[in-house]
Design an enzyme around this catalytic site. Structure first.
Site, PDB file in Angstrom:
ATOM      1  N   GLY A  76     -24.488 -22.513 -25.920  1.00 40.13           N
ATOM      2  CA  GLY A  76     -24.295 -22.151 -26.829  1.00 40.13           C
ATOM      3  C   GLY A  76     -24.086 -20.985 -27.168  1.00 40.13           C
ATOM      4  N   GLN A 186     -26.335 -25.873 -34.657  1.00 40.70           N
ATOM      5  CA  GLN A 186     -27.169 -26.949 -35.356  1.00 40.70           C
ATOM      6  C   GLN A 186     -26.267 -28.227 -36.003  1.00 40.70           C
ATOM      7  OE1 GLN A 186     -30.438 -28.640 -35.110  1.00 40.70           O
ATOM      8  NE2 GLN A 186     -30.533 -25.866 -34.212  1.00 40.70           N
ATOM      9  N   ALA A 207     -24.052 -28.576 -26.600  1.00 39.20           N
ATOM     10  CA  ALA A 207     -24.355 -30.408 -26.080  1.00 39.20           C
ATOM     11  C   ALA A 207     -25.396 -30.883 -26.770  1.00 39.20           C
ATOM     12  CB  ALA A 207     -23.666 -30.717 -24.821  1.00 39.20           C
ATOM     13  N   HIS A 208     -25.959 -29.825 -26.029  1.00 42.66           N
ATOM     14  CA  HIS A 208     -27.981 -30.889 -26.233  1.00 42.66           C
ATOM     15  C   HIS A 208     -28.444 -31.063 -27.036  1.00 42.66           C
ATOM     16  CE1 HIS A 208     -30.620 -27.045 -26.998  1.00 42.66           C
ATOM     17  NE2 HIS A 208     -29.784 -26.592 -26.404  1.00 42.66           N
ATOM     18  N   CYS A 333     -36.925 -20.703 -29.866  1.00 43.00           N
ATOM     19  CA  CYS A 333     -35.934 -19.588 -28.865  1.00 43.00           C
ATOM     20  C   CYS A 333     -37.557 -18.358 -29.303  1.00 43.00           C
ATOM     21  CB  CYS A 333     -34.880 -18.541 -29.456  1.00 43.00           C
ATOM     22  SG  CYS A 333     -33.974 -19.904 -29.338  1.00 43.00           S
TER      23      CYS A 333
END
Length: 397
Positions: A76, A186, A207-208, A333
């Site tokens: 992303g 998100q 994707a995750h 992050c």
């Protein structure tokens, strides 16, 4: 409840990442046998190419776009970088500098890219948010300039789950004829996204975040928007993302999108997770001095960001981990650092440092919530008996 490491585990950090759906694992395992390079002309390459194109259609169908609009990326973050940097590439050839409008509560991938573009000489307007965490569309209108080349506003915030007024933002962008990028990392798979109706020019995915594998993302692109890639090479992904495709990751991504689309159509996840989140909040409120960061009216159904008075968020997160419960204090992050999102919402430092994010998932059960509330009750009482400085010392010991 004792304070020993628990045999029970409860995962409430789905906004950081999600577990692989069993059907995703199954499809990826089957794809292991297809080892060809999708760009090769022989049968091995053709088989791999077919898997990539099937997944491209699956991603496209979830968002109601044409498959040619789906550009696979490595994450992303890469998709966001591609959207922001490439969208001003043509402008740089004829005009300088460009102007970009974003918000103060974007993901680090967008904010860091905007700061990079500022160092390159471009102009960026960072729109403020209100106490609910949402921008005022009128501020967006007033921020527009003749040199405005891109508006980049996230759909849902990763820390608070707060949804931005994207429909109104998209109308303003269309009327001003300024392209709109939306970070939907998100929200995708949790909230309906129909780009056949919603006029968004660029949209980022990972994707995750929707029960697919890590290391694969996508940028949904209006074909006239981008011409310059971030990664140059063999010209894969319509010339916008060179490099041999991650076939296994792409297969998993496509499968995850099929499952997400089916769940959104029948709405079992949203309703269940909202009920469980509200059950968690009701229990938390019994502890007293609890502040919800954001407005539940504008929030993803799986997300709850709360500050518990008298508690350091890091200390509580670590204490819960000893009970087998996984939560976070904000974005993965920015672990360990003060939240710029909560600061932008005007939340005082004392409250912000007490913030904990609970993000529920498909397998979260009522028993998980009740177990979490029991652990919270125990740990909040224990930590409140310590001074905040002592909590920090305990956390780092």
């Amino acid at each position: 409840m004792d304070n020993n490491l628990s045999a029970k585990t409860v995962y409430l950090d789905h906004n950081a990442t999600t577990p692989l759906d069993p059907a995703v694992v199954q499809q990826m395992q089957q794809a292991f046998a297809t080892f060809g390079n999708p760009s090769s002309l022989h049968a091995y390459g053709s088989a791999a190419h077919a898997l990539v194109e099937r997944a491209r259609q699956q991603v496209a169908q979830m968002l109601m776009v044409q498959p040619q609009a789906v550009v696979f990326t490595g994450s992303g973050t890469e998709a966001i970088n591609l959207a922001l940097k490439s969208s001003i590439a043509d402008w740089e050839l004829h005009h300088y500098p460009a102007h970009i409008i974003t918000s103060q509560v974007e993901h680090a991938a967008a904010l860091a890219t905007c700061r990079y573009l500022e160092r390159c000489g471009h102009h960026v307007t960072y729109l403020p948010v209100d106490s609910d965490g949402r921008i005022d569309p009128d501020y967006l209108r007033r921020a527009l300039r003749p040199t405005s080349q891109l508006i980049s506003i996230m759909y849902a915030n990763n820390e608070t789950g707060v949804l931005q007024p994207i429909e109104e933002i998209s109308r303003i962008a269309r009327e001003a004829e300024v392209p709109l990028h939306t970070d939907a990392v998100q929200s995708a798979g949790k909230y309906p996204l129909d780009l056949g109706i919603l006029p968004i020019n660029l949209l980022s995915l990972a994707a995750h975040k929707l029960y697919g594998p890590k290391g694969i993302g996508a940028l949904i692109v209006s074909r006239e928007m981008l011409t310059e890639p971030l990664i140059h090479g063999g010209g894969q992904e319509f010339g916008l993302r060179s490099g041999t495709e991650n076939v296994l990751g792409i297969v998993g991504f496509g499968t995850a999108c099929v499952i997400a689309q089916s769940n959104l159509q029948h709405d079992p996840e949203q309703q269940q997770q909202r009920q469980l989140r509200d059950r968690l909040l009701a229990g938390l409120c019994q502890l007293g001095n609890v502040h919800v960061n954001g407005n539940l009216r504008y929030m993803l159904p799986n997300t709850l960001n709360v500050s518990i008075g008298g508690i350091k968020g890091e200390a509580l997160a670590l204490a819960l981990s000893l009970h087998g419960i996984a939560v976070s204090t904000g974005s993965a992050c920015h672990a360990g650092r003060p939240s710029s999102v909560l600061a932008a919402m005007g939340i005082p430092d004392e409250i912000a440092h007490s913030a904990v994010r609970f993000s529920l998932g498909r397998t979260t059960s009522a028993a998980d919530i009740d177990y979490t509330l029991a652990a919270l009750t125990y740990e909040v009482r224990r930590l409140r008996a310590l001074r905040p400085v002592a909590q920090v010392a305990w956390y780092f010991s």
